[in-house]
Design a protein around this motif. Structure first.
Motif, PDB file in Angstrom:
ATOM      1  N   VAL A 610       0.846  -1.196   0.000  1.00 25.68           N
ATOM      2  CA  VAL A 610       0.000   0.000   0.000  1.00 25.68           C
ATOM      3  C   VAL A 610       0.887   1.254   0.000  1.00 25.68           C
ATOM      4  O   VAL A 610       1.801   1.369   0.816  1.00 25.68           O
ATOM      5  CB  VAL A 610      -0.939   0.010   1.225  1.00 25.68           C
ATOM      6  N   PRO A 612       1.700   4.975   0.863  1.00 25.76           N
ATOM      7  CA  PRO A 612       1.212   5.937   1.870  1.00 25.76           C
ATOM      8  C   PRO A 612       0.995   7.331   1.246  1.00 25.76           C
ATOM      9  O   PRO A 612       1.475   7.625   0.154  1.00 25.76           O
ATOM     10  CB  PRO A 612       2.347   5.955   2.881  1.00 25.76           C
ATOM     11  N   ARG A 613       0.270   8.179   1.948  1.00 23.25           N
ATOM     12  CA  ARG A 613       0.056   9.570   1.532  1.00 23.25           C
ATOM     13  C   ARG A 613       1.272  10.398   1.948  1.00 23.25           C
ATOM     14  O   ARG A 613       1.666  10.377   3.110  1.00 23.25           O
ATOM     15  CB  ARG A 613      -1.197  10.156   2.186  1.00 23.25           C
ATOM     16  N   GLU A 650      -2.273   7.935  -2.957  1.00 28.54           N
ATOM     17  CA  GLU A 650      -2.294   7.318  -1.625  1.00 28.54           C
ATOM     18  C   GLU A 650      -3.245   6.115  -1.589  1.00 28.54           C
ATOM     19  O   GLU A 650      -4.249   6.094  -2.291  1.00 28.54           O
ATOM     20  CB  GLU A 650      -2.702   8.334  -0.584  1.00 28.54           C
ATOM     21  N   ASN A 651      -2.848   5.085  -0.781  1.00 26.90           N
ATOM     22  CA  ASN A 651      -3.609   3.845  -0.585  1.00 26.90           C
ATOM     23  C   ASN A 651      -3.680   2.965  -1.826  1.00 26.90           C
ATOM     24  O   ASN A 651      -4.405   1.958  -1.834  1.00 26.90           O
ATOM     25  CB  ASN A 651      -5.033   4.132  -0.101  1.00 26.90           C
ATOM     26  N   GLN A 653      -2.475  -0.032  -4.157  1.00 27.82           N
ATOM     27  CA  GLN A 653      -1.752  -1.278  -3.932  1.00 27.82           C
ATOM     28  C   GLN A 653      -0.936  -1.600  -5.171  1.00 27.82           C
ATOM     29  O   GLN A 653      -1.472  -1.812  -6.258  1.00 27.82           O
ATOM     30  CB  GLN A 653      -2.725  -2.430  -3.642  1.00 27.82           C
TER      31      GLN A 653
END
Length: 665
Positions: A610, A612-613, A650-651, A653
């Motif tokens: 994942v 990240p921001r 962000e987020n 995959q």
């Protein structure tokens, strides 16, 4: 021409007293000679240590030399007709020697070599005298530790006969290796095994411990050899033979010599239990059982006269008239006086009392007394009163001995030992215990038989003999894996098990015809006559599994299909590339049959990560965070600015190692 004498001790005079006449035997530690005691003019046996042993002993204080020196003291403590006596001790030319009783006879080993095996009554007669000697040692706190036929001397029978060994005199020799019971653990702390491996007890092999039950085991092996003509175990190396005593039960003699009485099987089994606690406690206890077995076989003595009726015809008479001539014949005793079983003299004493009563004229005096009573004026009344009193006494006495002194034996079978003792105590009876035995249905310490049986008469305050159960007779499955089917079958059947041949299977390491597995498995506890399924190897399988790890699943499928094998795929997460084979079963090189399933573990590729921001973070901090997660970072515009956008967002995959682009202003 010079003549060299082979043995320089022959003809020499030892200690100014013992003239050596001949050599009897030479062993590993000493040589035994016959010698003449010129002081007492008698023949003796002289045992002198080898020079090599003496030199070795001098270098090792407390070693064999000390044991040899202690031999005289050890045997001197034993005074018994069945023990070879020691007369003297000393040194000659620096070599220690012992002067012992000279026994005119042969060793039991010589007899077994000549006759192969003995008759049951001969074997028991010899064993009784052996055990009498060993029991004397046990009472003195000594353990022989080396009971074997070579140490048993069979002398000429007292009656002068040579054909039957029942009447021979037996003497046990070589107590020099015996150890005091209380010192055996300290003296043999290293676990030195002194006994001959063919007769060694399991506890001597496993922990070097010896006690009277060790000699009981060896005596049981000697009985087995006398009955069968062989020892129970053999092997290429002594250590292999020794460990068979630990791992296997001694077979029944009747399996090798059909027709032997069951009581002999029971004696051997009792004496050679692998668990010392299950054997008789010492030689004296085993001697009691052997004597009882000998009596059951008809080998005991009898003191009752046998009446023989012989028909005689007078040739001088015109018509031959047969005449009955009665003569009393007493069977000759079959044992030396010091080795006889207790005599049963009750009937003899009864006959003597009866004869004495008749010779005293008691009947005549009784008639005379009756005449005097009847001559008295009131003699008739007195006679009637006397008769009535006598009748009452006889009636009461008859009732007492016939009924009054008896009670009924309670039912004790199936009770525990504690419950049986409680019931017997309440009934005013005593208990004694016979030899326990295994029972497949009764738990340990449960009563399985009683004598007299329940509901039968027993004298009040009498004794009931109980037989307790040892529980089911269970023992481990022998290890026959790696043996041929024929040898495995012999071992399993010797252990009292039933062999069932299961389906064969291929095996990469064992050739065809060799056992690869048994069910129940090796070491599992089973009872006698249990079925053991044996799986035999068919040898290596015709096909070999190729190495598929690292190949693509498509290539692996193709290779297996061409060999006639069936691929079975399982996918799992891995850091390896997607669709790459990461494991297989069977392993490469394993032998398999055509149509065998080969399980493949296939990589699903690395798991997604994942993102990240990092928007609104300083550009340098955002880059450091992303690189810490394994992402390569592409910085656009101002590296010293603030992140205004990122790609992927962000987020998201993504696979590990995906490049992240950040824009900084």
């Amino acid at each position: 021409m010079d003549i060299q004498v082979a043995d320089t001790l022959l003809g020499s005079l030892v200690d100014g007293r013992y003239r050596i006449r001949g050599r009897v035997a030479r062993g590993g530690m000493a040589t035994v000679y016959t010698a003449t005691d010129e002081r007492l003019d008698r023949t003796v046996a002289l045992k002198i240590i080898h020079p090599s042993q003496a030199n070795d002993a001098q270098q090792r204080p407390g070693g064999f030399l000390d044991r040899f020196t202690d031999e005289a003291k050890t045997i001197a403590r034993l005074t018994h007709p069945n023990v070879v006596a020691v007369y003297d001790q000393g040194t000659h030319a620096g070599l220690p020697y012992l002067v012992m009783e000279y026994v005119r006879g042969r060793t039991l080993r010589d007899i077994l070599v000549e006759r192969h095996r003995l008759k049951p009554d001969e074997a028991l007669a010899i064993l009784e005298q052996m055990l009498a000697a060993i029991a004397a040692a046990h009472r003195a706190g000594l353990v022989h530790r080396d009971v074997k036929p070579e140490n048993v001397l069979v002398a000429e029978a007292p009656s002068g006969g040579t054909g039957d060994l029942v009447d021979s005199v037996v003497k046990v020799a070589d107590f020099g290796l015996a150890r005091a019971v209380e010192a055996s653990s300290d003296e043999d702390a290293g676990g030195q095994l002194l006994a001959t491996v063919a007769y060694v007890a399991p506890e001597l092999v496993t922990d070097g411990h010896a006690d009277p039950r060790t000699d009981v085991y060896a005596a049981g092996i000697v009985l087995f050899e006398m009955l069968t003509g062989r020892v129970p175990y053999d092997g290429d190396r002594p250590v292999d033979v020794a460990w068979q005593h630990v791992d296997r039960d001694v077979p029944l003699p009747s399996t090798l010599v059909p027709g032997l009485p069951p009581v002999l099987d029971e004696l051997v089994t009792r004496a050679t239990r692998r668990d010392p606690a299950a054997r008789p406690t010492d030689a004296g206890s085993l001697l009691t059982e052997v004597q009882a077995a000998h009596e059951n076989l008809g080998g005991g003595t009898s003191n009752d006269s046998t009446t023989v009726l012989r028909r005689v015809t007078d040739p001088t008479t015109a018509i031959a008239q047969p005449t009955m001539v009665v003569s009393a014949v007493r069977p000759s005793d079959t044992r030396p006086s010091w080795a006889r079983l207790p005599e049963q003299t009750g009937q003899t004493r009864t006959h003597r009392r009866r004869a004495a009563a008749q010779s005293s004229g008691f009947g005549g005096r009784l008639l005379e007394f009756r005449d005097r009573v009847m001559a008295h004026p009131r003699g008739g009344v007195a006679a009637i009163a006397t008769v009535v009193a006598l009748v009452l006494v006889v009636a009461l006495t008859g009732w007492w001995f016939g009924f009054g002194r008896y009670t009924v034996a309670p039912e004790l079978v199936a009770m525990t030992k504690a419950d049986a003792e409680s019931t017997a105590t309440k009934a005013g009876l005593s208990l004694t215990y016979g030899t326990p035995r295994y029972d497949a249905k009764a738990a340990k310490d449960t009563v399985i038989s009683q004598d007299p049986p329940s509901s039968e008469r027993i004298v009040k305050g009498g004794t009931i003999t109980l037989i307790l159960s040892l529980g089911p007779d269970r023992f481990p499955v022998p290890d026959v894996v790696g043996k041929t089917l024929e040898l495995a079958q012999i071992d399993l059947e010797a252990a009292g098990l039933v062999v069932v041949q299961g389906p064969q299977r291929y095996d990469d390491s064992l050739p065809a015809g060799v056992v690869v597995a048994v069910t129940p498995k090796v070491g599992a506890e089973v009872s006698p006559n249990s079925k053991i399924t044996v799986t035999v190897s068919k040898g290596r399988a015709p096909l070999s599994v190729p190495n598929l790890v690292g190949k693509s699943v498509t290539e692996a499928r193709s290779m297996l299909t061409q060999l006639g094998l069936v691929p079975v795929e399982t996918y799992k997460d891995s850091d390896k590339p997607k669709d790459q084979v990461i494991g297989q079963s069977p392993a490469d090189g394993a032998g398999v049959e055509k149509g065998t399933e080969v399980k493949l573990e296939v990589s699903k590729g690395p798991p997604a990560v994942v993102v990240p921001r990092v928007v609104d973070l300083p550009c340098a901090a955002a880059k450091q965070q992303l690189e810490g997660l394994g992402f390569p970072v592409n910085v656009q515009f101002n590296p010293n600015g603030t992140v205004r956008y990122q790609n992927p967002g962000e987020n998201a995959q993504v696979p590990p190692g995906t490049q992240i682009t950040i824009g900084c202003l």
